[in-house]
Design an enzyme around this catalytic site. Structure first.
Site, PDB file in Angstrom:
ATOM      1  N   GLU A  46       0.795  -1.435   0.458  1.00 24.38           N
ATOM      2  CA  GLU A  46      -0.123   0.094   0.046  1.00 24.38           C
ATOM      3  C   GLU A  46       0.756   1.201  -0.538  1.00 24.38           C
ATOM      4  OE1 GLU A  46      -4.018  -1.325   2.388  1.00 24.38           O
ATOM      5  OE2 GLU A  46      -2.371  -0.794   3.835  1.00 24.38           O
ATOM      6  N   CYS A  47       0.723   2.045  -1.064  1.00 21.99           N
ATOM      7  CA  CYS A  47       1.008   3.651  -1.213  1.00 21.99           C
ATOM      8  C   CYS A  47       2.810   3.137  -1.122  1.00 21.99           C
ATOM      9  CB  CYS A  47       0.445   4.138   0.131  1.00 21.99           C
ATOM     10  SG  CYS A  47       1.201   6.597  -0.092  1.00 21.99           S
TER      11      CYS A  47
END
Length: 529
Positions: A405-406
Site C-alpha cells: 500500500e502506497c
C-alpha cells in the site's frame, strides 16, 4: 436551516442508515461517559495541538482518556496516543460504518473517564463531516479556533458555526494563538453566554508540533520533544482558563455504570455526560485490547457489509487460521491501523513484524503486508539492504500473497526518486518508477475494487508512479466519477496507492491474504470492472 445545510443532511442520509441513538435496542446496558468533540472552522487551526494538550491535562489529573481521530489519519493518532497514554483509533462512518463507530465509542466508554474525538478538516467538511459524527452520537462540540489577526470577528465565526444547523451542541471554544489577556477579553466579551470562551492557548512556537510533507512527524522520531510540548500545552490550557472555567470538574456520575467502569469519573459541568449505546448489529469486542475476551466475537462493522460478514461467520470466522503474515513496521513503514492488526489476528493470522531497514529477512511467513509510510526518506538504506530485497523477491517468486500500500507500493517498483531527486533501485517486483513531487499530490476517500471484494480505503500521497503495467482495476472515488487509484496484481502481489481499512470487509481481506491464483511475473489477472 440553510439550503446548503439541508442538502448536506440529505446527502448524508442517502449514504448512511442514520437512526437515533436513543432507539437502538440491545441487551447490554448503556453507559454514560463525559465526551467532547474538538473541531474547527478549517484545517490548520491547531486541533491536534489542543487535543493533545487537553489529553495530557486530564491524564496529569489521574484520568483515563480515550481519543478517537476522525477520518483516515495515521500521524495524528501517534501523537495523541503518546499524549493520552492510551490507544487512539479512527472513527469514520464512511470508512468503518456506523455500527462500527457506535460500538467503538461504547467500548471506550466502558473503560474511560473521558472520551475526546478530534475532527478532520473544517466542522462541516466532508461527507460525513465532523458535525455529522458529533450529531449522530450526541457528543458536545468544543470549537478550536486560530484567533491570530482577529478579535470580535471570532465571535461572529463561532456563533455562525454553532447555529449553522440544528442537532449539534456547541458548548464553548478554545482560542488558539491568543496574543494576550486583552486579546482574550475582546473575544470573551463578544461571545454570547451560550458559547463561552473556555480557555486560550498562547502564540508560542514551543507548542507547535513538528511537521513534514505529509503532515506531522511520526511520534517515534520525536518522542522526547513531544513530551515537553504536551506538558507545556497542558500548563498553558490551565493558565488560559481551563482550571477555572468549570468545564471539567471531578465527581461521581449517575447511571450507566458497569463493573468495567471506574466508580469515579471526570464530570462535565454545564451539560450532561453522553449516553453511549452498544450497536445492535456489531459486537466489535475486538476493538480494544484492554477488554476481556476481545477476540471472542466479530459481527458486521457496517450495515452495508452485513452479507460479507455473515458469510465470514459461516466460514467458522477463522479463514486465516495457521497463517503467518509478515508486516513491515519501522521508520519507513508505519501507516498501520491498529484495527487492521486486530482483524488479522481475529481471522486467525499470526502477525510477525519486521523491519525492511534493519532486518535481513521477513522470516518464515505465509504472506506479506507492506504498508504505507515514508520510504522516500529512507530510500538509500532500503536500496542497500540487499538481503532483505532478495528475501522479499523470493517470496514474490514463490507466489506468496503480498499486499503493498502506497509507500509499500513504491518499495515494490523498480526505482524510487526521493525529494532530493536521487534515484535508488527498489524491489523490482512490479515494473515502474516512483518519484516524489514535493507539495503536489492526491488525497481522498476511495473504495478499493478487488476480485476478492470491495474494501473502504483512502489515498494520500505526494508522489507519482509511471511506466507501470496495466492495472486490474481502479479505486472508486467517494464523490467523483473519475477513476481513482490504480490497483495492480502480479503473481501474488496486490499493489496500489490506496490505504485500506480492513474491518470494512473482513471476507475480502481474508481472500487477499489467502490469494490462490498466481500469474507469471508481471502478468496481470483478468480486470475487475
Amino acid at each position: 436551516m440553510s439550503d446548503l445545510s439541508a442538502k448536506s443532511n440529505q446527502t448524508i442520509k442517502s449514504h448512511l442508515s442514520v437512526k437515533s441513538h436513543l432507539s437502538v435496542k440491545s441487551k447490554a446496558a448503556p453507559i454514560t461517559c463525559p465526551a467532547l468533540f474538538l473541531t474547527a472552522p478549517a484545517s490548520g487551526q491547531g486541533k491536534t495541538t489542543v487535543t493533545a494538550a487537553l489529553a495530557r491535562y486530564l491524564r496529569n489529573r489521574g484520568k483515563s482518556v480515550r481519543i478517537f481521530k476522525t477520518g483516515p489519519d495515521y500521524l495524528d493518532p501517534q501523537i495523541l496516543e503518546q499524549a493520552s497514554g492510551n490507544p487512539v483509533e479512527q472513527l469514520d462512518m464512511w470508512m468503518a460504518g456506523e455500527s462500527y463507530c457506535q460500538q467503538a465509542l461504547y467500548e471506550a466508554a466502558r473503560v474511560s473517564d473521558v472520551i475526546l474525538v478530534e475532527g478532520a478538516m473544517g466542522m462541516f467538511d466532508g461527507e460525513p463531516s465532523s458535525a455529522d459524527l458529533a450529531e449522530r452520537f450526541g457528543i458536545p462540540i468544543l470549537l478550536v479556533m486560530d484567533v491570530k489577526g482577529m478579535a470580535q470577528t471570532v465571535a461572529a465565526l463561532a456563533t455562525g458555526l454553532a447555529g449553522f444547523r440544528k442537532g449539534i451542541n456547541v458548548v464553548g471554544m478554545i482560542a488558539n494563538h491568543c496574543g494576550s489577556e486583552r486579546h482574550a477579553e475582546l473575544i470573551r466579551g463578544a461571545l454570547p453566554d451560550t458559547l463561552p470562551l473556555l480557555a486560550t492557548m498562547p502564540r508560542d512556537p514551543s507548542l507547535a508540533l513538528p511537521e513534514r510533507h505529509l503532515g506531522l512527524v511520526q511520534a517515534s522520531e520525536v518522542r522526547d520533544e513531544l513530551e515537553d510540548k504536551f506538558e507545556v500545552g497542558a500548563k498553558a490550557l490551565a493558565a488560559g482558563g481551563l482550571d477555572s472555567c468549570g468545564l471539567l470538574g471531578i465527581g461521581d456520575m449517575e447511571g450507566g455504570q458497569t463493573e468495567n467502569k471506574k466508580s469515579s469519573a471526570t464530570g462535565v459541568s454545564g451539560f450532561s455526560p453522553v449516553t453511549f449505546y452498544p450497536a445492535e448489529t456489531s459486537a466489535l469486542s475486538i476493538f480494544t485490547e484492554t477488554l476481556p475476551n476481545h477476540t471472542e466475537t466479530l459481527s458486521n462493522h457496517s450495515d452495508a457489509l452485513s452479507n460479507q460478514t455473515d458469510a465470514l461467520s459461516q466460514n467458522k470466522g477463522k479463514p486465516l487460521e495457521g497463517l503467518s503474515i509478515g508486516i513491515a513496521r519501522d521508520a519507513a513503514f508505519s501507516f498501520i491501523y491498529a484495527a487492521n492488526i486486530r482483524l488479522l489476528e481475529y481471522l486467525g493470522a499470526e502477525c510477525r513484524f519486521f523491519s525492511p531497514l534493519e532486518d535481513e529477512s521477513p522470516g518464515v511467513v505465509d504472506a506479506l503486508w507492506l504498508p504505507g509510510g515514508y520510504p522516500e526518506l529512507y530510500s538509500q538504506a532500503l536500496s542497500r539492504n540487499e538481503p532483505m530485497k532478495a528475501a522479499i523477491k523470493a517470496l514474490f517468486l514463490s507466489n506468496k500473497p503480498i499486499l503493498a500500500e502506497c509507500g509499500g507500493f513504491l518499495y515494490c517498483l523498480d526505482t524510487l526518486t526521493d525529494l532530493e531527486e536521487r534515484t535508488f533501485p527498489m524491489l523490482g517486483l512490479l515494473p515502474g518508477q516512483g518519484m516524489m513531487r514535493g507539495k503536489r499530490g492526491c488525497q481522498g476517500m476511495q473504495t478499493a475494487v478487488l476480485p476478492e471484494g470491495e474494501i473502504q480505503a483512502h489515498a494520500h500521497h505526494r508522489s507519482r508512479s509511471f511506466e507501470t503495467p496495466e492495472p486490474i482495476s481502479y479505486g472508486r472515488r467517494q464523490r467523483h466519477p473519475a477513476p481513482g487509484e490504480a490497483i495492480y496484481r502480479s503473481r501474488g502481489l496486490t499493489a496500489t496507492y490506496l490505504h485500506m481499512f480492513f474491518p470494512s470487509n473482513p471476507n475480502a481481506v481474508a481472500g487477499l491474504f489467502k490469494l490462490k491464483h498466481s500469474t507469471s511475473e508481471h502478468q496481470e489477472v483478468s480486470r475487475v470492472v
